[in-house]
Design a protein around this motif. Sequence first.
Motif, PDB file in Angstrom:
ATOM      1  N   ASP A 139       7.004  25.346  26.872  1.00  0.00           N
ATOM      2  CA  ASP A 139       7.300  26.273  27.982  1.00  0.00           C
ATOM      3  C   ASP A 139       8.618  26.996  27.741  1.00  0.00           C
ATOM      4  O   ASP A 139       8.732  28.213  27.969  1.00  0.00           O
ATOM      5  N   GLU A 140       9.626  26.250  27.295  1.00  0.00           N
ATOM      6  CA  GLU A 140      10.940  26.856  27.051  1.00  0.00           C
ATOM      7  C   GLU A 140      10.883  27.828  25.869  1.00  0.00           C
ATOM      8  O   GLU A 140      11.468  28.918  25.921  1.00  0.00           O
ATOM      9  N   GLY A 141      10.157  27.450  24.817  1.00  0.00           N
ATOM     10  CA  GLY A 141      10.037  28.325  23.652  1.00  0.00           C
ATOM     11  C   GLY A 141       9.310  29.615  23.983  1.00  0.00           C
ATOM     12  O   GLY A 141       9.712  30.698  23.537  1.00  0.00           O
ATOM     13  N   VAL A 142       8.240  29.509  24.778  1.00  0.00           N
ATOM     14  CA  VAL A 142       7.487  30.713  25.176  1.00  0.00           C
ATOM     15  C   VAL A 142       8.364  31.622  26.034  1.00  0.00           C
ATOM     16  O   VAL A 142       8.336  32.851  25.892  1.00  0.00           O
ATOM     17  N   ARG A 143       9.159  31.019  26.904  1.00  0.00           N
ATOM     18  CA  ARG A 143      10.075  31.827  27.744  1.00  0.00           C
ATOM     19  C   ARG A 143      11.087  32.570  26.868  1.00  0.00           C
ATOM     20  O   ARG A 143      11.325  33.779  27.062  1.00  0.00           O
ATOM     21  N   PRO A 157       4.225  36.037  22.841  1.00  0.00           N
ATOM     22  CA  PRO A 157       4.426  34.729  23.477  1.00  0.00           C
ATOM     23  C   PRO A 157       3.138  33.954  23.720  1.00  0.00           C
ATOM     24  O   PRO A 157       3.119  32.720  23.592  1.00  0.00           O
ATOM     25  N   LYS A 158       2.060  34.667  24.085  1.00  0.00           N
ATOM     26  CA  LYS A 158       0.790  33.979  24.323  1.00  0.00           C
ATOM     27  C   LYS A 158       0.239  33.366  23.030  1.00  0.00           C
ATOM     28  O   LYS A 158      -0.309  32.269  23.019  1.00  0.00           O
ATOM     29  N   VAL A 159       0.373  34.137  21.941  1.00  0.00           N
ATOM     30  CA  VAL A 159      -0.090  33.629  20.639  1.00  0.00           C
ATOM     31  C   VAL A 159       0.756  32.436  20.209  1.00  0.00           C
ATOM     32  O   VAL A 159       0.252  31.432  19.708  1.00  0.00           O
ATOM     33  N   LEU A 160       2.067  32.554  20.434  1.00  0.00           N
ATOM     34  CA  LEU A 160       2.971  31.445  20.079  1.00  0.00           C
ATOM     35  C   LEU A 160       2.629  30.195  20.888  1.00  0.00           C
ATOM     36  O   LEU A 160       2.614  29.081  20.355  1.00  0.00           O
ATOM     37  N   LEU A 186      -0.352  28.580  19.468  1.00  0.00           N
ATOM     38  CA  LEU A 186      -0.006  27.911  18.205  1.00  0.00           C
ATOM     39  C   LEU A 186       0.691  26.578  18.459  1.00  0.00           C
ATOM     40  O   LEU A 186       0.371  25.558  17.839  1.00  0.00           O
ATOM     41  N   LEU A 187       1.624  26.583  19.394  1.00  0.00           N
ATOM     42  CA  LEU A 187       2.414  25.369  19.652  1.00  0.00           C
ATOM     43  C   LEU A 187       1.607  24.290  20.362  1.00  0.00           C
ATOM     44  O   LEU A 187       1.971  23.108  20.304  1.00  0.00           O
ATOM     45  N   HIS A 188       0.524  24.681  21.020  1.00  0.00           N
ATOM     46  CA  HIS A 188      -0.284  23.683  21.720  1.00  0.00           C
ATOM     47  C   HIS A 188      -0.929  22.670  20.770  1.00  0.00           C
ATOM     48  O   HIS A 188      -1.405  21.626  21.198  1.00  0.00           O
ATOM     49  N   SER A 189      -0.927  22.990  19.470  1.00  0.00           N
ATOM     50  CA  SER A 189      -1.467  22.030  18.497  1.00  0.00           C
ATOM     51  C   SER A 189      -0.599  20.774  18.425  1.00  0.00           C
ATOM     52  O   SER A 189      -1.042  19.730  17.925  1.00  0.00           O
ATOM     53  N   TYR A 190       0.632  20.858  18.962  1.00  0.00           N
ATOM     54  CA  TYR A 190       1.529  19.687  18.961  1.00  0.00           C
ATOM     55  C   TYR A 190       1.223  18.735  20.122  1.00  0.00           C
ATOM     56  O   TYR A 190       1.816  17.671  20.216  1.00  0.00           O
ATOM     57  N   ILE A 191       0.358  19.174  21.016  1.00  0.00           N
ATOM     58  CA  ILE A 191      -0.010  18.309  22.143  1.00  0.00           C
ATOM     59  C   ILE A 191      -1.387  17.719  21.872  1.00  0.00           C
ATOM     60  O   ILE A 191      -2.282  18.411  21.369  1.00  0.00           O
TER      61      ILE A 191
END
Length: 254
Positions: free
Chosen positions: A78-82, A231-234, A237-242
């Motif tokens: 959330d912080e990274g997307v912001r 940001p949406k694409v990022l 991408l980052l959701h793979s860590y969850i």
Amino acid sequence: MDIASLVGFLLGIGIITAAIATGGDLMLFVNVPSLLIVLGGTFGVSLMRVSLSDFLRSFAILGKAFMNKKVNPADLIDEGVRLADVARKNGLLALEGEEISHPFLQKGISLCVDGHDPAFVKKMLQQEIDLMVSRNEVGQDMWKGVGDLAPAMGMIGTLVGLVQMLANMSDPASIGPAMAVALLTTLYGAIVANCFALPMVDKLASVLVYEKANKELILDTISGIQEGMNPKVLEALLHSYISEKKRQTDAGES
């Protein structure tokens, strides 16, 4: 603080102590020579296996088993997307005044704001991750060594006690204390290894995996921001860590 480590350690030692206390005098199980052989011998021999700096640093690393603060990767995303949204709309310099919660993320953003090349930023952050892993693995090896050496020192103490006992068979009064040294060193060695050192090694390994994953998440966040990624694409991408289960739970709640 990691409550599980503290409660687990106190519970393990507490149950053993309570079981001893219910069976007789607790002080019968306190023997200074046996403690010296096991604790002093274990840490002395451990010091032979590593450098003094690594030996001392291993105690600081051990603190992570009790004092680690787990950061939720969803919060980092959330912080990274912001931050990515701010950078995309107003440029990287706009990140300079943003409030950032994680020190590693703060460092990466500072490098971006300073105008460093993306390849250099990635190399520097990756190097920090690699060194963190290396330092923690040295600490884990040190405590694994303690777990291996404590029972061995207990065995040495047992042999010392048996020799003392056999050497004084003519004096029945000395047989009891010598036998106590022999048996208690084995007990102390088993407790140090199985109730402390080896469980701590497993906990440190678990903490390292979690911390490394979060820093790699941040590394990808920084790379995405520098590339001007949507940001949406990022976020995708980052959701793979969850974990898949966590993502399904979040989707169900939303």
